[in-house]
Motif scaffolding. Structure first.
Motif, mmCIF file in Angstrom:
data_model
loop_
_atom_site.group_PDB
_atom_site.id
_atom_site.type_symbol
_atom_site.label_atom_id
_atom_site.label_comp_id
_atom_site.label_asym_id
_atom_site.label_seq_id
_atom_site.Cartn_x
_atom_site.Cartn_y
_atom_site.Cartn_z
ATOM 1 N N ALA A 1 6.963 10.348 -11.158
ATOM 2 C CA ALA A 1 7.254 9.651 -9.899
ATOM 3 C C ALA A 1 7.854 8.272 -10.186
ATOM 4 O O ALA A 1 8.794 7.839 -9.516
ATOM 5 C CB ALA A 1 5.997 9.525 -9.053
ATOM 6 N N THR B 1 0.856 -1.180 0.000
ATOM 7 C CA THR B 1 0.000 0.000 0.000
ATOM 8 C C THR B 1 0.892 1.229 0.000
ATOM 9 O O THR B 1 2.066 1.160 0.307
ATOM 10 C CB THR B 1 -0.923 0.015 1.232
ATOM 11 O OG1 THR B 1 -0.118 -0.046 2.401
ATOM 12 C CG2 THR B 1 -1.889 -1.159 1.195
ATOM 13 N N GLY B 2 0.334 2.337 -0.343
ATOM 14 C CA GLY B 2 1.115 3.560 -0.392
ATOM 15 C C GLY B 2 1.023 4.198 -1.752
ATOM 16 O O GLY B 2 0.183 3.836 -2.569
ATOM 17 N N ASP B 3 1.928 5.107 -1.989
ATOM 18 C CA ASP B 3 1.868 5.866 -3.228
ATOM 19 C C ASP B 3 2.569 5.136 -4.370
ATOM 20 O O ASP B 3 3.093 4.041 -4.219
ATOM 21 C CB ASP B 3 2.442 7.272 -3.020
ATOM 22 C CG ASP B 3 3.936 7.274 -2.708
ATOM 23 O OD1 ASP B 3 4.599 6.223 -2.802
ATOM 24 O OD2 ASP B 3 4.451 8.358 -2.370
ATOM 25 N N ILE B 4 2.559 5.773 -5.510
ATOM 26 C CA ILE B 4 3.118 5.178 -6.724
ATOM 27 C C ILE B 4 4.615 4.890 -6.575
ATOM 28 O O ILE B 4 5.107 3.898 -7.106
ATOM 29 C CB ILE B 4 2.835 6.072 -7.964
ATOM 30 C CG1 ILE B 4 3.184 5.351 -9.266
ATOM 31 C CG2 ILE B 4 3.558 7.403 -7.858
ATOM 32 C CD1 ILE B 4 2.293 4.176 -9.580
ATOM 33 N N LYS B 5 5.340 5.713 -5.832
ATOM 34 C CA LYS B 5 6.774 5.470 -5.645
ATOM 35 C C LYS B 5 7.018 4.184 -4.864
ATOM 36 O O LYS B 5 7.901 3.398 -5.217
ATOM 37 C CB LYS B 5 7.450 6.657 -4.959
ATOM 38 C CG LYS B 5 7.628 7.856 -5.860
ATOM 39 C CD LYS B 5 8.413 8.948 -5.170
ATOM 40 C CE LYS B 5 8.662 10.108 -6.112
ATOM 41 N NZ LYS B 5 9.506 11.139 -5.491
ATOM 42 N N GLU B 6 6.240 3.954 -3.823
ATOM 43 C CA GLU B 6 6.395 2.728 -3.031
ATOM 44 C C GLU B 6 6.040 1.501 -3.863
ATOM 45 O O GLU B 6 6.722 0.479 -3.792
ATOM 46 C CB GLU B 6 5.532 2.798 -1.773
ATOM 47 C CG GLU B 6 6.032 3.827 -0.771
ATOM 48 C CD GLU B 6 5.083 3.969 0.404
ATOM 49 O OE1 GLU B 6 4.818 2.945 1.057
ATOM 50 O OE2 GLU B 6 4.625 5.095 0.648
ATOM 51 N N GLN B 7 4.989 1.602 -4.664
ATOM 52 C CA GLN B 7 4.596 0.475 -5.500
ATOM 53 C C GLN B 7 5.610 0.230 -6.620
ATOM 54 O O GLN B 7 5.921 -0.917 -6.943
ATOM 55 C CB GLN B 7 3.189 0.680 -6.065
ATOM 56 C CG GLN B 7 2.131 0.539 -4.984
ATOM 57 C CD GLN B 7 0.738 0.321 -5.544
ATOM 58 O OE1 GLN B 7 0.505 0.343 -6.759
ATOM 59 N NE2 GLN B 7 -0.208 0.116 -4.652
ATOM 60 N N ASP C 1 1.446 9.718 -13.399
ATOM 61 C CA ASP C 1 2.399 9.207 -12.407
ATOM 62 C C ASP C 1 3.792 8.959 -12.992
ATOM 63 O O ASP C 1 4.707 8.559 -12.265
ATOM 64 C CB ASP C 1 1.896 7.884 -11.796
ATOM 65 C CG ASP C 1 0.749 8.080 -10.830
ATOM 66 O OD1 ASP C 1 0.650 9.171 -10.229
ATOM 67 O OD2 ASP C 1 -0.041 7.128 -10.667
ATOM 68 N N LEU D 1 -1.437 0.318 -8.598
ATOM 69 C CA LEU D 1 -1.394 1.524 -9.425
ATOM 70 C C LEU D 1 -0.538 1.309 -10.666
ATOM 71 O O LEU D 1 -0.584 2.081 -11.601
ATOM 72 C CB LEU D 1 -0.822 2.686 -8.601
ATOM 73 C CG LEU D 1 -1.589 3.022 -7.320
ATOM 74 C CD1 LEU D 1 -0.832 4.075 -6.520
ATOM 75 C CD2 LEU D 1 -2.993 3.490 -7.661
ATOM 76 N N ASP E 1 -2.585 5.633 -14.076
ATOM 77 C CA ASP E 1 -2.644 7.081 -14.275
ATOM 78 C C ASP E 1 -1.326 7.525 -14.900
ATOM 79 O O ASP E 1 -0.288 7.533 -14.243
ATOM 80 C CB ASP E 1 -2.871 7.781 -12.934
ATOM 81 C CG ASP E 1 -3.067 9.282 -13.072
ATOM 82 O OD1 ASP E 1 -2.769 9.847 -14.164
ATOM 83 O OD2 ASP E 1 -3.491 9.900 -12.085
#
Length: 131
Positions: free
Chosen positions: A91, A48-54, A88, A121, A85
């Motif tokens: 990032a 979970t988290g933002d696009i950078k973490e994924q 993104d 994502l 998206d």
């Protein structure tokens, strides 16, 4: 197929396994690597988290697979990136550049309406690792 073609399917223990595909298949002098979602191989859970973490998790999974077949990320020839998206991309590029520093493989990035795991994502797919 002739007797000179070599095909070898493998799964690394340090990357998530799939019930419908093998992580890497070597064919002659290429390895084809299955797409990787941002799944933690230790827990089997989506990061979970933002696009950078994924993005970091997807690339860490790919790196684990690449290293399990005695190669390095600089051996990667082609990468396919699927984003829910397209905005993104900046990032993603920030994280991507930390995994590919000396050699940049060719790359295709596309926006998609959905990915196989709800909440993902992005998804990475590497087409070939040059042997």
């Amino acid at each position: 197929m002739s007797g000179n073609i070599i095909k070898l399917s493998r799964n690394a223990e340090s990357a998530p396994h799939s019930s419908v595909s093998t992580q890497t298949v070597a064919f002659s002098h290429y390895n084809n690597i299955s797409a990787q979602l941002p799944v933690d191989p230790k827990t089997g859970a989506l990061v979970t988290g933002d696009i950078k973490e994924q993005t970091k998790q997807c690339l860490a999974n790919i790196k684990a697979i690449v290293e399990s077949i005695d190669h390095v990320m600089d051996d990667v020839v082609k990468v396919n990136i699927f984003l829910k998206d397209i905005s993104d991309i900046d990032a993603v590029d920030a994280v991507y550049s930390t995994f590919f520093q000396d050699y940049l493989p060719t790359r295709t990035t596309v926006a998609v309406a959905a990915l196989p795991v709800d909440g993902a994502l992005k998804q990475y797919g590497i087409t070939h690792v040059d042997l």
